[in-house]
Design an enzyme around this catalytic site. Structure first.
Site, PDB file in Angstrom:
ATOM      1  N   ASP A  17       0.696  -1.484  -0.153  1.00  0.00           N
ATOM      2  CA  ASP A  17      -0.266  -0.324   0.654  1.00  0.00           C
ATOM      3  C   ASP A  17       0.732   0.617  -0.248  1.00  0.00           C
ATOM      4  O   ASP A  17       0.436   1.894  -0.729  1.00  0.00           O
ATOM      5  CB  ASP A  17      -1.041   0.034   1.536  1.00  0.00           C
ATOM      6  N   GLU A 273       1.351  -6.304  -5.430  1.00  0.00           N
ATOM      7  CA  GLU A 273       1.088  -5.736  -6.190  1.00  0.00           C
ATOM      8  C   GLU A 273       2.550  -4.765  -6.644  1.00  0.00           C
ATOM      9  O   GLU A 273       2.467  -5.395  -8.186  1.00  0.00           O
ATOM     10  CB  GLU A 273       0.041  -4.578  -5.777  1.00  0.00           C
TER      11      GLU A 273
HETATM   12  O1  TRH Z   1       4.628  -6.133   0.282  1.00  0.00           O
HETATM   13  P1  TRH Z   1       2.924  -6.676  -0.692  1.00  0.00           P
HETATM   14  O2  TRH Z   1       3.262  -8.334  -0.113  1.00  0.00           O
HETATM   15  O3  TRH Z   1       2.103  -5.359  -0.479  1.00  0.00           O
HETATM   16  C1  TRH Z   1       0.866  -6.156  -0.823  1.00  0.00           C
HETATM   17  C2  TRH Z   1       0.497  -5.986  -1.947  1.00  0.00           C
HETATM   18  O4  TRH Z   1       0.565  -4.601  -2.016  1.00  0.00           O
HETATM   19  C3  TRH Z   1      -1.251  -6.507  -1.302  1.00  0.00           C
HETATM   20  O5  TRH Z   1      -1.847  -5.926  -3.078  1.00  0.00           O
HETATM   21  C4  TRH Z   1      -2.249  -5.643  -0.295  1.00  0.00           C
HETATM   22  O6  TRH Z   1      -3.100  -5.891  -0.310  1.00  0.00           O
HETATM   23  C5  TRH Z   1      -0.827  -6.435   0.984  1.00  0.00           C
HETATM   24  O7  TRH Z   1       0.529  -5.535   0.458  1.00  0.00           O
HETATM   25  C6  TRH Z   1      -1.660  -5.247   1.644  1.00  0.00           C
HETATM   26  O8  TRH Z   1       3.972  -6.434  -2.078  1.00  0.00           O
HETATM   27  P2  TRH Z   1       3.734  -5.773  -2.922  1.00  0.00           P
HETATM   28  O9  TRH Z   1       2.955  -5.306  -3.237  1.00  0.00           O
HETATM   29  O10 TRH Z   1       5.167  -5.825  -4.166  1.00  0.00           O
HETATM   30  O11 TRH Z   1       4.591  -4.638  -2.627  1.00  0.00           O
HETATM   31  C7  TRH Z   1       6.530  -4.197  -1.844  1.00  0.00           C
HETATM   32  C8  TRH Z   1       6.712  -3.388  -2.154  1.00  0.00           C
HETATM   33  O12 TRH Z   1       7.910  -3.346  -1.166  1.00  0.00           O
HETATM   34  C9  TRH Z   1       7.216  -2.882  -3.232  1.00  0.00           C
HETATM   35  O13 TRH Z   1       6.768  -1.383  -3.424  1.00  0.00           O
HETATM   36  C10 TRH Z   1       8.362  -3.138  -3.653  1.00  0.00           C
HETATM   37  C11 TRH Z   1       9.258  -2.273  -1.948  1.00  0.00           C
HETATM   38  N1  TRH Z   1      10.380  -3.530  -1.481  1.00  0.00           N
HETATM   39  C12 TRH Z   1      11.242  -2.812  -1.784  1.00  0.00           C
HETATM   40  O14 TRH Z   1      11.034  -1.086  -1.491  1.00  0.00           O
HETATM   41  N2  TRH Z   1      12.550  -3.010  -1.404  1.00  0.00           N
HETATM   42  C13 TRH Z   1      12.540  -4.837  -0.949  1.00  0.00           C
HETATM   43  O15 TRH Z   1      13.725  -4.914  -0.759  1.00  0.00           O
HETATM   44  C14 TRH Z   1      12.027  -5.194  -1.699  1.00  0.00           C
HETATM   45  C15 TRH Z   1      11.989  -6.649  -1.838  1.00  0.00           C
HETATM   46  C16 TRH Z   1      10.634  -4.266  -1.539  1.00  0.00           C
END
Ligand code: TRH
Length: 378
Positions: A17, A273
């Site tokens: 989010d 996402e």
């Molecule tokens: O963290 P998530 O599992 O987020 C989820 C989904 O968005 C889901 O739809 C929602 O309902 C739930 O949260 C509450 O996975 P997502 O969406 O990939 O978000 C991870 C974020 O972290 C993304 O912006 C990339 C970032 N990231 C970093 O900045 N550094 C890192 O080392 C990694 C592995 C990720």
């Protein structure tokens, strides 16, 4: 025209989010020259993806975006012209009361989660009158097809991606303390939920005929991998060697660096996402661990994306993708034959992903769609 925006975000249980809201806030500021205030309830989680954010400070400006602690919303806060309620997070009552005082109705948008399901096109842009007050909000859906709000994509993203050279990659790996590429090595980034069948994947990769480097960010998945490999050929705290497989555990990265990690890998396991979308822009073959929902509602979402993604693929390639994605999300057990079959399509998948990017570039990006929508309303 330059407008004032308020984006409201609650951090539920992960980084998705705030990941989306932070990206959107920066794009509106940097690509569209808007004035953006981002209200977040959990600055500590936020600072994991944006280390310049100081969780102790209630109000700060980072990369041109004003960041405020949600808990600081008060009667004194003057609402912006455009208000984004991210993922139905519900605006604070005092803020809604202040919206009513505005002479001109604000543009109030409920930004929804990303889905490839066909109903999204019908629901995108639908107005939703407030049940009690003379206010209307609009449902805004990101998406992969015309008729949706599009995907988050910085103006210079594709140019930066296509000019990311081996020298730039080497510099990035060195800066992050990542191992240099070995000849013939397969590099994989891994970001997934605890429910993904990581044990099986580790076993499969350790049996590979080529050396494999698996890069995992610190956290529970990295922890379970470390405890799983209890008989490694060599091991330090952050580097475990097991057969052909080397696992490197690295600190969680700043969001902008995570893109470079995806660009530097031959395969990306992503989740949720935002990382899922970034893997698509990165172009290497990717495997999606979808956010699990109650009553298995996520399967519909996964299948809808697969229908779109595999639509122009040769049948055997589409089957290979469907099979490994189903395994990775727990439908069947993953094994070496499934991985090797998927792996054999590596080059054609990369080509397919390039074509997909070209397709996706035909639609406006999410920040542009939002800016256009708001401007039309104001
Ligand atoms: O963290 P998530 O599992 O987020 C989820 C989904 O968005 C889901 O739809 C929602 O309902 C739930 O949260 C509450 O996975 P997502 O969406 O990939 O978000 C991870 C974020 O972290 C993304 O912006 C990339 C970032 N990231 C970093 O900045 N550094 C890192 O080392 C990694 C592995 C990720």
């Amino acid at each position: 025209m330059q407008r004032r925006w308020d984006i409201f975000c609650t951090v539920i249980d992960n980084f998705g989010d705030i990941g989306v809201c932070w990206r959107l806030a920066r794009q509106l500021t940097q690509d569209h020259h808007q004035v953006v205030r981002l209200w977040v309830d959990d600055l500590t989680s936020f600072s994991c993806i944006a280390p310049d954010v100081n969780p102790e400070i209630q109000q700060q400006v980072v990369q041109g975006v004003e960041i405020c602690r949600w808990q600081c919303v008060s009667v004194e806060v003057e609402p912006a012209e455009v208000v984004i309620e991210a993922f139905a997070c519900e605006l604070p009552d005092v803020y809604v009361a202040a919206l009513l005082q505005r002479k001109k109705q604000p543009v109030w948008i409920n930004l929804e989660y990303l889905s490839a399901e066909p109903w999204v096109v019908q629901c995108h842009g639908l107005p939703s009158p407030h049940p009690r007050l003379p206010l209307i909000k609009t449902f805004f859906f990101p998406g992969f097809v015309q008729g949706t709000g599009g995907l988050l994509r910085e103006k210079n993203l594709i140019a930066r991606r296509s000019t990311f050279s081996t020298t730039a990659e080497r510099a990035f790996l060195q800066r992050k303390g990542l191992l240099k590429r070995k000849p013939g090595e397969i590099r994989i980034s891994l970001f997934c939920y605890d429910t993904a069948p990581v044990t099986k994947l580790i076993q499969v990769l350790s049996e590979s005929s080529k050396p494999v480097l698996l890069i995992v960010t610190e956290g529970s998945v990295a922890g379970s991998i470390a405890s799983l490999l209890n008989n490694p050929s060599s091991r330090t705290e952050k580097l475990i060697q097991y057969g052909q497989l080397t696992v490197q555990i690295i600190p969680f990265m700043e969001q902008a660096d995570y893109d470079l990690l995806l660009w530097s890998c031959d395969f990306n396991f992503v989740r949720g996402e935002d990382s899922f979308v970034r893997a698509q822009w990165a172009g290497s073959p990717f495997v999606w661990n979808i956010y699990p929902q109650t009553e298995s509602a996520h399967w519909k979402k996964l299948d809808a994306f697969l229908d779109l993604y595999t639509a122009n693929m040769p049948e055997e390639m589409a089957d290979a993708v469907r099979e490994i994605w189903a395994c990775w999300n727990g439908r069947y057990e993953i094994n070496s034959a499934i991985w090797l079959n998927y792996f054999s399509f590596r080059e054609s998948l990369t080509e397919h992903n390039k074509d997909r990017v070209k397709q996706l570039l035909k639609q406006d990006d999410l920040a542009s769609s939002l800016a256009q929508f708001a401007e039309n309303k104001l």
